[in-house]
Every structure is written in structure tokens, then in C-alpha cells.
Scaffold this motif. Sequence first.
Motif, PDB file in Angstrom:
ATOM      1  N   GLY A 197      19.907   6.769  16.866  1.00 40.79           N
ATOM      2  CA  GLY A 197      20.484   7.888  17.876  1.00 40.79           C
ATOM      3  C   GLY A 197      19.479   7.703  19.380  1.00 40.79           C
ATOM      4  N   SER A 198      18.167   8.472  18.533  1.00 39.20           N
ATOM      5  CA  SER A 198      16.799   8.597  19.405  1.00 39.20           C
ATOM      6  C   SER A 198      16.471   7.584  19.337  1.00 39.20           C
ATOM      7  N   GLY A 203      16.490   7.884  23.718  1.00 36.78           N
ATOM      8  CA  GLY A 203      17.865   8.232  23.673  1.00 36.78           C
ATOM      9  C   GLY A 203      18.134   6.764  24.374  1.00 36.78           C
ATOM     10  N   SER A 204      19.647   7.339  24.962  1.00 35.61           N
ATOM     11  CA  SER A 204      20.340   5.959  25.565  1.00 35.61           C
ATOM     12  C   SER A 204      21.428   6.361  25.638  1.00 35.61           C
ATOM     13  N   SER A 205      21.470   5.356  27.389  1.00 32.58           N
ATOM     14  CA  SER A 205      22.765   5.624  28.022  1.00 32.58           C
ATOM     15  C   SER A 205      24.297   5.591  27.873  1.00 32.58           C
ATOM     16  N   PHE A 206      24.381   5.007  26.841  1.00 29.88           N
ATOM     17  CA  PHE A 206      25.358   5.210  25.787  1.00 29.88           C
ATOM     18  C   PHE A 206      25.967   6.394  25.824  1.00 29.88           C
ATOM     19  N   PRO A 207      26.902   6.508  25.709  1.00 32.12           N
ATOM     20  CA  PRO A 207      28.039   7.925  24.741  1.00 32.12           C
ATOM     21  C   PRO A 207      27.851   7.633  22.893  1.00 32.12           C
ATOM     22  N   LEU A 208      27.057   7.503  22.934  1.00 30.80           N
ATOM     23  CA  LEU A 208      26.464   7.108  21.413  1.00 30.80           C
ATOM     24  C   LEU A 208      27.184   8.943  20.821  1.00 30.80           C
ATOM     25  N   ASP A 209      28.359   8.581  19.669  1.00 34.42           N
ATOM     26  CA  ASP A 209      28.451   9.424  18.879  1.00 34.42           C
ATOM     27  C   ASP A 209      27.803  10.063  17.509  1.00 34.42           C
ATOM     28  N   ASN A 225      16.622  16.647  18.997  1.00 33.90           N
ATOM     29  CA  ASN A 225      16.165  16.414  20.161  1.00 33.90           C
ATOM     30  C   ASN A 225      15.430  15.112  19.539  1.00 33.90           C
ATOM     31  N   VAL A 226      16.108  13.945  20.337  1.00 33.03           N
ATOM     32  CA  VAL A 226      15.358  12.278  20.621  1.00 33.03           C
ATOM     33  C   VAL A 226      13.386  12.081  20.594  1.00 33.03           C
ATOM     34  N   VAL A 227      12.787  12.932  21.183  1.00 34.03           N
ATOM     35  CA  VAL A 227      11.721  12.444  21.401  1.00 34.03           C
ATOM     36  C   VAL A 227      11.684  13.356  19.944  1.00 34.03           C
TER      37      VAL A 227
END
Length: 446
Positions: A197-198, A203-209, A225-227
Motif C-alpha cells: 500500500g506504500s 502511497g496512492s490516491s486510491f482509497p486503499l484499505d 508511514n509510506v515513506v
Amino acid sequence: MASKLWEKNIQVDHDVETYTVGRDREMDLYLAPYDLLGSMAHVMMLGSVGLLTSEEVTILTAALREIYADAVAGRFVIEDGVEDVHSQVELLLTRKLGDIGKKIHSGRSRNDQVLVDLRLFIRSRIETLADAVTRLFNILIEQSERYAEVLMPGYTHLQVAMPSSFGLWFGAYAESLLDDLTVLQAAYKVTNRNPLGSAAGYGSSFPLDRRMTTRLLGFESMDYNVVYAQMGRGKTERIVSQAMASIAATIAKLAFDACMFSSQNFGFIKLSDEYTTGSSIMPHKKNPDVFELTRAKCNKLQALPYEITLITNNLPSGYFRDLQLIKENFLPAFDELEAVIDMVCSMISEIKVNCNILDDSRYDLIFSVEEVNRLVCEGMPFRDAYKAVGLKIERGEFVPDKHVSHTHDGSIGNLCNDSIKALYDKTLSDFGFDKYHKAIDELLKA
Ligand code: ARG
């Protein structure tokens, strides 16, 4: 040449491809089953947030389970011209399912794919490694109990020092493995977090769960934290290899002792003939090559954290292709360490111990402290007793009483193997491997 996932109009140069793909096709085979598990979780999550229909989810997960079965059975291949495991899986899905296969990559990147593959791979290999360490631990404890009463000299500075025992010697390495297991558990905790999901690292502009994929894959938590999730590439491998190096260091020391103690000048132990090799010129030789190679392999394994450090040291945050090269050193290291442990298990179970070492008068002086302590018990101050025994030794009048009575915790007469074993068992069960097994079993259910 098959096209790349990222190829648009310009054909990729063959030499550049060979150079950049390197040994990745071979290395990615280690990751294949885990890539499929990660993809199953990702697909189910895409379904739950409306990016795939439930029919598409059913079709995709069924296809992924089939490929998973192939990967587990060793039938998965990465074709020539295909860059890596991630590309191969997408290619197989697209060949089989057409447009549905092309939808799977929404909201992810190969960067978080390889991250999650590595975490799943490591998690499983830590489990098999902990198993192997446990086998060796149990053998060492058994040998410690079997030879609890057999005395040997202890050394400081490699000078004969005090009475020791085979109970202590074997048991010491068992207890060392207990601490190594604790380090391995810390590495397991770092590993057991979900980076999926990172995406490319932002990250992504999709609402990933991401909570859902974390649960589906049986992770304890996510790397939030995606970073930071992307920064875990290389860091996780380094931490895990530090734990492997810790185990390797224990075994390297044991191997050195075994080589030394089996030499004629010591004659404390004898290795079974199967574990010695001859010389091409000296007909009498029985060399401890197996322990020597064990020592060298373990010393090589201890280089691993440094190799990873050097690859990652000067990288800023964010993904870099440099990270790919870690796989070549890191992934096969589990096989190497497990092979070492298997061999050491056999050698230690069959080792022969000399039960009469201390009959030799060259070890008489190890009993000097026993004599000092006897005088102390009779009321003489320690310093005076020390001096009296020292002078007796100088005059050549010291006659050792070879009876030793050490009773405190962890000493010759009170090895505390039960306590060591209880701590070990507790540490082992604290990993909680069954938690992730449950999740994966569930994920694989059709
Ligand atoms: N083989 C690559 C690796 O191990 C996969 C990720 C590729 N990502 C990229 N941005 N080129 O790192």
C-alpha cells in the motif's frame, strides 16, 4: 524479446537489460509464492474498495491460487525477456484472463510488491531457522546433561585456569543460542509489519484499505508511514542478517573449540570418522575439515550485515535500484545457515568425549583455587590462603585434591539447564508463528 511492464515506444537495449536484470530472475524464484500471496490480498482489497467487481476478485484469486500452487511445487518459471517475478505473474494473469489481468496493478508498485514479498519470505524463513536453532539447542542441552559430570580444564588467555566440565561447555553454547533466538525475535517483529500500500513509496490516491491487507496477510501491524515503509527495504534485511550473524557467531566459536579440542595436543574430544577427512600425503591424518568449513561459512555469514550496510549506507530515502542487489547476498543466506546448523547437529550428537582428561598431571594446577577456597572455609583470610597455596606451588609441593564441589547457579554442579530450557521455550513460543499461519491458510481457502 517480451516487452517490459514499463516499456512504451523505445526498445530496451539487450546489454542494458542483461546488466539491470542481473541475477534477479533466479533470486525472484525465492519470492514467487510470496508474490502470489501478496497479490491475492491486494486483489481482495481492491474488490473491497470498489476497484474490482466481486466476480473479478473471484476470477483473479482463483488464478493466483493456481499459480501459487505451481510456485510452491517449483513449477513457476520466469521466462526469458521477463524482468522479474512481479512482471511474470502479471503476464500469466493477462495471458489467461485478458483485461482482468491488466487491472491488478492499480494502487501498487513493484516497489511495495518486492517489499511485501521479502517480508513474507523472511517471516517464513525465520520460522524454519528458529526450528533449526531449536534442534541444535536441544542436542546441546542433551549433551550437557549426558556429560554433566565429566571435567575438563577451563582456560583464560589459553592458559590452563580452573576446572570446567563438558556439562558447562555444551550448555554454554545452548544458552548462547537462547540469546541469539531473542535477537532473531526482534528481527521477526521488525519483519512482521505490512509495507503493502506504500506503492512506489508515497502511497496512492486510491482509497486503499491497508488494514485489510495487513489482516489478510497475518501481519502484526503495518508500516504506517509510506515513506518509512520504503525505507524498510535494506533495513529489514540488515536487521535480520544481524540476527543470522549472531547465530553464526555462536556456531563459529563452537567450531573453533571443536577443532582445537580435537587436536592431539588437547585430545578432549574425538570427531566421528565420517566428519574428518584425510591428507593426500600424511597417512595418519584425520582432519576436522567439516568444523573448519563450518567456521568459515559462519564467518562469511557474519559479513552479510556489513555487505548490506555498504549497499544501503549512502542512499537517501526513496526507492533505488541498488536495493535489488541485496537479494543476491541475502536470500541464499538462509539456506546456507540452515545447512550449517544441520551439519553441526549431526556432528555434536556424535562427538566423543574424553572422560579422563584431568588424570594428566599437566592440569594439576587448575585445582589451586579449590585449595585456596578450602583454606578460606577453614577460616583463613582469602589473601593469606592465596599466598600460602602460591608458595606451595612454587616449592613444588602442591598436591591437588581433584574433587570439585561447585554448587551455585550456573556452575559445574548446578548447570541450571532446566532454567535455560524454560527461557528458551518461552522465547520460542513468543514468536507466535501460528498467528500468521492462520491468516495465510484463510487467504488460500477458495
Ligand atoms: N527488481 C526490483 C527490485 O528488486 C523490483 C522493483 C523494480 N522497481 C523499479 N522502480 N525499477 O528492487
